[in-house]
Design a protein around this motif. Structure first.
Motif, PDB file in Angstrom:
ATOM      1  N   ASP A  73       0.876  -1.070   0.081  1.00  0.00           N
ATOM      2  CA  ASP A  73      -0.021  -0.017   0.091  1.00  0.00           C
ATOM      3  C   ASP A  73       0.809   1.233   0.023  1.00  0.00           C
ATOM      4  O   ASP A  73       2.146   1.426   0.026  1.00  0.00           O
ATOM      5  N   GLY A  74       0.068   2.444  -0.005  1.00  0.00           N
ATOM      6  CA  GLY A  74       0.640   3.648   0.017  1.00  0.00           C
ATOM      7  C   GLY A  74      -0.355   4.948   0.022  1.00  0.00           C
ATOM      8  O   GLY A  74      -1.348   4.483   0.014  1.00  0.00           O
ATOM      9  N   PRO A  75       0.053   6.071   0.051  1.00  0.00           N
ATOM     10  CA  PRO A  75      -0.788   7.133   0.017  1.00  0.00           C
ATOM     11  C   PRO A  75      -1.639   7.369  -1.087  1.00  0.00           C
ATOM     12  O   PRO A  75      -1.364   6.687  -2.176  1.00  0.00           O
ATOM     13  N   TYR A  76      -2.896   7.748  -1.089  1.00  0.00           N
ATOM     14  CA  TYR A  76      -3.877   7.979  -2.409  1.00  0.00           C
ATOM     15  C   TYR A  76      -4.054   6.906  -2.832  1.00  0.00           C
ATOM     16  O   TYR A  76      -4.464   5.771  -1.905  1.00  0.00           O
ATOM     17  N   LYS A  77      -3.900   6.612  -3.961  1.00  0.00           N
ATOM     18  CA  LYS A  77      -4.186   5.295  -4.689  1.00  0.00           C
ATOM     19  C   LYS A  77      -3.223   4.556  -5.187  1.00  0.00           C
ATOM     20  O   LYS A  77      -3.125   3.319  -5.789  1.00  0.00           O
ATOM     21  N   PHE A  78      -1.893   4.877  -4.455  1.00  0.00           N
ATOM     22  CA  PHE A  78      -0.746   4.086  -4.920  1.00  0.00           C
ATOM     23  C   PHE A  78      -0.677   2.881  -4.171  1.00  0.00           C
ATOM     24  O   PHE A  78      -0.993   3.023  -2.923  1.00  0.00           O
ATOM     25  N   GLY A  79       0.211   1.889  -4.722  1.00  0.00           N
ATOM     26  CA  GLY A  79       0.366   0.593  -3.941  1.00  0.00           C
ATOM     27  C   GLY A  79       0.864  -0.264  -4.978  1.00  0.00           C
ATOM     28  O   GLY A  79       1.436   0.017  -6.112  1.00  0.00           O
ATOM     29  N   GLY A  80       0.971  -1.687  -4.534  1.00  0.00           N
ATOM     30  CA  GLY A  80       1.288  -2.879  -5.447  1.00  0.00           C
ATOM     31  C   GLY A  80       2.807  -3.042  -5.536  1.00  0.00           C
ATOM     32  O   GLY A  80       3.345  -3.480  -6.015  1.00  0.00           O
ATOM     33  N   LEU A  81       3.563  -2.297  -4.365  1.00  0.00           N
ATOM     34  CA  LEU A  81       5.042  -2.747  -4.201  1.00  0.00           C
ATOM     35  C   LEU A  81       5.069  -3.660  -3.082  1.00  0.00           C
ATOM     36  O   LEU A  81       4.406  -3.732  -2.217  1.00  0.00           O
ATOM     37  N   PRO A  82       5.938  -4.433  -2.908  1.00  0.00           N
ATOM     38  CA  PRO A  82       6.426  -5.375  -1.981  1.00  0.00           C
ATOM     39  C   PRO A  82       6.991  -4.624  -0.767  1.00  0.00           C
ATOM     40  O   PRO A  82       7.916  -5.068  -0.102  1.00  0.00           O
ATOM     41  N   GLY A  83       6.004  -3.666  -0.361  1.00  0.00           N
ATOM     42  CA  GLY A  83       6.508  -3.105   0.889  1.00  0.00           C
ATOM     43  C   GLY A  83       5.777  -1.589   1.076  1.00  0.00           C
ATOM     44  O   GLY A  83       5.519  -1.148   0.114  1.00  0.00           O
ATOM     45  N   LEU A  84       5.634  -0.997   2.271  1.00  0.00           N
ATOM     46  CA  LEU A  84       4.839   0.253   2.461  1.00  0.00           C
ATOM     47  C   LEU A  84       5.472   1.466   1.779  1.00  0.00           C
ATOM     48  O   LEU A  84       6.946   1.444   1.855  1.00  0.00           O
ATOM     49  N   ILE A  85       4.891   2.044   0.898  1.00  0.00           N
ATOM     50  CA  ILE A  85       5.586   3.396   0.184  1.00  0.00           C
ATOM     51  C   ILE A  85       5.658   4.471   1.159  1.00  0.00           C
ATOM     52  O   ILE A  85       4.706   4.936   1.954  1.00  0.00           O
TER      53      ILE A  85
END
Length: 270
Positions: free
Chosen positions: A168-180
């Protein structure tokens, strides 16, 4: 056999609770350039990302405080005095939506109240096609790794922490193997920077009662929001609000709103 049944029941119950609550909170600073033609139009807000097992909730701090105060409001008390009291306690924000991600159901929901209209749209969680680089650095004591990707008309540089196992991450960001922990577009018009990451002492319930929100397309919601920002006075009049103007005040107010809207020409999604 009875003990085994009880154990299985407890494990299932814990799993349900985990998927319906948030145990962590990431606080970010968002800096953004409101006017794409004016380098001095930089604004800043605090935004929050609540994280659970495969679920998250994102909003500005202003929106979160507003929701919290509204939840304590007596439904019978809809006076303007109470409205202004809540407004006076709420941090200023340009972002009045909240975003719910559910990685288990592969679904994203954005919900927003535009004046009197409660609207929402649902989308499939489409992961960004990230290119993970070898470059690393440290943020808040976490080793983070660089990734590059494109989303909604902008190219982004992200830094994610593999030791924080959230996609996950802020706004709509995500999809990485770890928190943005940090992400910005290459023009630096939008930059999210982690300020704090914490495990919550008290688990926050995943309240998601959006039954009274009308489901529309993203395009329609963006249109309603844009029309309101361009001419909120007409929306208020159509909504039954009566404003008693003195000579020339209404025209002056409309000119101010139109002038401000022209400067708000740099949305995060192009």
């Amino acid at each position: 056999m009875r003990s085994l049944f009880i154990l299985v029941f407890i494990l299932c119950l814990e799993n349900v609770v985990a998927q319906n609550s948030y145990s962590y909170k990431a606080t970010y600073q968002l800096k953004y350039q409101e006017d794409s033609t004016d380098l001095n139009s930089i604004k800043s807000e605090t935004v929050l990302l609540y994280l659970g097992e495969g679920v998250s909730r994102y909003s500005s701090l202003g929106k979160a405080v507003e929701d919290s105060l509204t939840a304590t409001l007596d439904p019978r008390n809809k006076s303007m005095a109470e409205f202004y009291r809540i407004r006076s306690l709420t941090p200023e924000t340009d972002f009045h939506y909240k975003i719910f991600k559910n990685y288990n159901d592969n679904e994203l929901i954005l919900a927003e109240k535009v004046f009197k209209d409660k609207l929402k749209y649902k989308k499939t969680l489409n992961p960004i096609d990230w290119e993970i680089e070898q470059e690393t650095k440290e943020i808040l004591g976490y080793k983070v790794q660089k990734a590059l990707g494109s989303f909604a008309g902008r190219n982004y540089e992200a830094w994610f922490a593999p030791e924080l196992p959230f996609l996950d991450g802020p706004y709509k960001f995500g999809g990485l193997p770890g928190l943005i922990l940090e992400i910005s577009d290459t023009k630096n018009h939008y930059r999210f920077s982690i300020m704090e990451f914490q495990e919550l002492k008290k688990i926050v319930s995943k309240t998601l009662n959006l039954d009274d929100y009308k489901e529309v397309s993203q395009r329609d919601l963006d249109q309603v929001r844009g029309d309101y920002k361009r001419d909120p006075l007409t929306a208020m009049t159509n909504g039954g609000v009566t404003i008693h103007w003195k000579d020339g005040q209404e025209e002056e107010a409309k000119r101010k709103f139109q002038k401000r809207h022209k400067k708000q020409n740099n949305p995060i999604e192009l």
